[in-house]
Scaffold this active site. Structure first.
Site, PDB file in Angstrom:
ATOM      1  N   SER A  12      -1.340  21.299  12.985  1.00  0.00           N
ATOM      2  CA  SER A  12      -1.227  20.297  12.017  1.00  0.00           C
ATOM      3  C   SER A  12      -2.585  19.097  11.691  1.00  0.00           C
ATOM      4  CB  SER A  12      -0.059  19.509  12.104  1.00  0.00           C
ATOM      5  OG  SER A  12      -0.040  18.359  13.310  1.00  0.00           O
ATOM      6  N   LYS A  13      -2.515  18.511  10.758  1.00  0.00           N
ATOM      7  CA  LYS A  13      -3.505  17.618  10.610  1.00  0.00           C
ATOM      8  C   LYS A  13      -3.414  16.402  11.837  1.00  0.00           C
ATOM      9  CE  LYS A  13      -4.912  13.910   7.771  1.00  0.00           C
ATOM     10  NZ  LYS A  13      -5.739  13.438   8.687  1.00  0.00           N
ATOM     11  N   ARG A  14      -2.093  16.195  12.213  1.00  0.00           N
ATOM     12  CA  ARG A  14      -2.139  15.285  13.357  1.00  0.00           C
ATOM     13  C   ARG A  14      -2.715  15.755  14.537  1.00  0.00           C
ATOM     14  NH1 ARG A  14       3.495  14.429  13.536  1.00  0.00           N
ATOM     15  NH2 ARG A  14       3.623  14.870  11.394  1.00  0.00           N
ATOM     16  N   GLY A  44      -5.150  17.500  14.873  1.00  0.00           N
ATOM     17  CA  GLY A  44      -6.798  17.011  14.468  1.00  0.00           C
ATOM     18  C   GLY A  44      -7.165  15.735  15.056  1.00  0.00           C
TER      19      GLY A  44
END
Ligand code: GLU
Length: 505
Positions: A262-264, A266
């Site tokens: 997920s973006k989190r 990253g």
């Protein structure tokens, strides 16, 4: 009747920046299309107006263009099966919805959100399907006149597919094999909404794949649960003979391997999950591979191997080679861990393949922002050649090689303590004289002469070289000392030695 020419599509919904997993899906479609001399179509699935994000479509095109993933047809690429934006195909879908209604394979439902909510409270695990549809307000339970009256009065409705329970639905997946599902678990999905006169994803997706003569649907695993419904829709329309082959790609997983990337992840671990930088409506910026300094070839190679391998352990592959080797049957069924350190490794490898002049072109703007005015491209190229092996990214060249562009203003204290001896100043003064005599000033020749001189003098080679490095670099790092002197040139080398003598004594 199998369709002749391979035609695949990438069908993103413009709901935000394209996630790196979506880029991989596009890449696999592209490799597959090129390998089979087929067509690759860009279709924009924008029927969900609630989730539409301005700029997302442009972003997708720019990102894939940057990566060298080219389309033959579709939004902004032309073609004779358009329009390729689903919001521009309303009238087409309406016709197919009516077909299903006419054949009794779909029905109109008037249940309001409140009514549906009430049913959910009343029946545990409520699902709109064969077991419940006769308790609902729809064209199966209302008379024809009532239905017509409601529509004439402007009541909102949806069209739902009518799924017969107890049937085996088979999805033949090129990666997963035969996936069998009993139709009883499926619900009567909404295919069309009167409110915006638009179909839902399922209907638009099937109708378009059919009309655009798509032969293979290669997409993310998250769409596998929809596939049985899609197979049924092909059957309902009588298109089973030309139904595309499915291939559902495994997920990209967190670097630790548990759960979906997920973006989190990253943000947490400091790597981009988007190909290009993205600025959201609130002005919040998410980093992109391009802006972080990745080379597009490296990103493509890195992504290609997350879920596919060429059957051996070869890692470095140019696009042409991947096109030749790509094979859906070598795509893994299980998820691929997103090993971002490997991404850096790929960038390093591709950077080494660049010519020094190419690296210089990328490095010069960085030098300029560091206040180096009009750097000489030939000089920058020479520095790049000496230093590229030490970095993963062009931007890291600045830290590694700033001393080539400006003489040290101070000398690293620790290194001075350790490396600047009592006799350093005197010996370096003599060295400066030796260097002044030396012509040409090439690395190997100068090294030979200087070493012979040191030996004849009985000086300590290591001490003298360390002090020289300190004088030229300002600290104890850098490449081979005589490569530094050659690159800096005679004038600058002697100048720096004199400055060190003056300042360190
Ligand atoms: N619009 C879907 C998406 O955003 C397309 C899925 C498919 O390829 O069928 O991924």
């Amino acid at each position: 009747m199998m369709r002749q020419k391979v035609r695949v599509r990438f069908a993103p919904s413009p709901t935000g920046p394209l996630h790196i997993g979506g880029v991989r899906t596009a890449l696999y479609n592209y490799l597959f299309a090129r390998q089979h001399d087929g067509d690759f179509i860009l279709r924009i699935e924008d029927t969900d107006s609630q989730r539409f994000v301005p700029g997302a479509e442009e972003y997708i095109i720019e990102a894939l263009t940057w990566l060298g993933i080219r389309f033959d047809e579709g939004v902004s690429f032309g073609g004779d099966k358009g329009p390729y934006r689903q919001s521009e195909r309303r009238s087409i879908y309406k016709e197919y919805v009516d077909q299903l209604l006419d054949k009794g394979l779909a029905y109109i439902a008037f249940d309001s959100p409140q009514e549906l909510e009430a049913k959910r409270n009343e029946i545990a695990n409520f699902q709109y399907d064969a077991s419940t549809r006769m308790q609902m307000r729809n064209s199966l339970t209302l008379s024809r006149e009532e239905v017509e009256q409601l529509i004439a009065d402007g009541a909102q409705y949806v069209v739902r597919i009518k799924i017969e329970p107890g049937e085996q639905v088979i999805v033949n997946d090129l990666i997963r094999g035969e996936v069998v599902i009993n139709s009883s678990v499926l619900d009567d999905k909404v295919l069309f909404k009167s409110a915006d006169q638009l179909p839902t994803y399922h209907l638009a997706n099937i109708v378009d794949d059919h009309l655009m003569e798509v032969t293979h649907v290669i997409r993310g695993e998250e769409w596998l649960p929809s596939a049985p419904l899609h197979v049924l829709l092909y059957r309902y329309f009588g298109w089973t003979d030309t139904m595309p082959q499915f291939a559902h790609l495994s997920l990209l997983l967190k670097p630790e391997g548990n759960g979906k990337l997920s973006k989190r992840d990253g943000d947490r671990l400091g790597f981009p999950v988007f190909p290009l930088e993205w600025k959201d409506a609130e002005g919040k910026i998410s980093s992109g591979y391009r802006e972080s300094g990745y080379l597009p070839e490296a990103v493509v190679n890195f992504l290609a191997l997350l879920g596919w391998n060429p059957g051996n352990d070869q890692e470095m592959m140019a696009m042409e080679e991947m096109i030749r080797l790509f094979d859906l049957s070598h795509c893994s069924k299980s998820g691929a861990k997103f090993d971002y350190e490997k991404g850096k490794w790929f960038n390093h490898q591709y950077l080494q393949k660049k010519s020094n002049a190419e690296i210089a072109t990328m490095f010069i703007p960085i030098l300029e922002t560091q206040g180096i005015a009009n750097p000489d491209p030939a000089y920058v190229a020479k520095v790049a050649g000496l230093m590229k092996e030490r970095v993963n990214f062009v931007k890291e060249l600045w830290d590694a090689s700033a001393f080539f562009f400006k003489a040290p203003e101070q000398y690293d204290e620790k290194t001075v303590k350790k490396r600047w001896k009592a006799d350093s100043a005197a010996q370096l003064a003599e060295l400066a004289d030796v260097l002044r005599q030396r012509e040409p000033f090439d690395s190997a020749g100068t090294e030979e002469v200087v070493k012979a001189w040191i030996e004849s003098k009985g000086y300590h080679l290591g001490n003298l070289m360390n002090a020289t490095r300190l004088a030229l670099v300002g600290e104890g790092k850098g490449p081979h000392i005589f490569d530094i002197t050659e690159t800096l040139g005679k004038e600058e080398t002697i100048h720096r030695i004199n400055r060190a003598i003056a300042s360190l004594g």
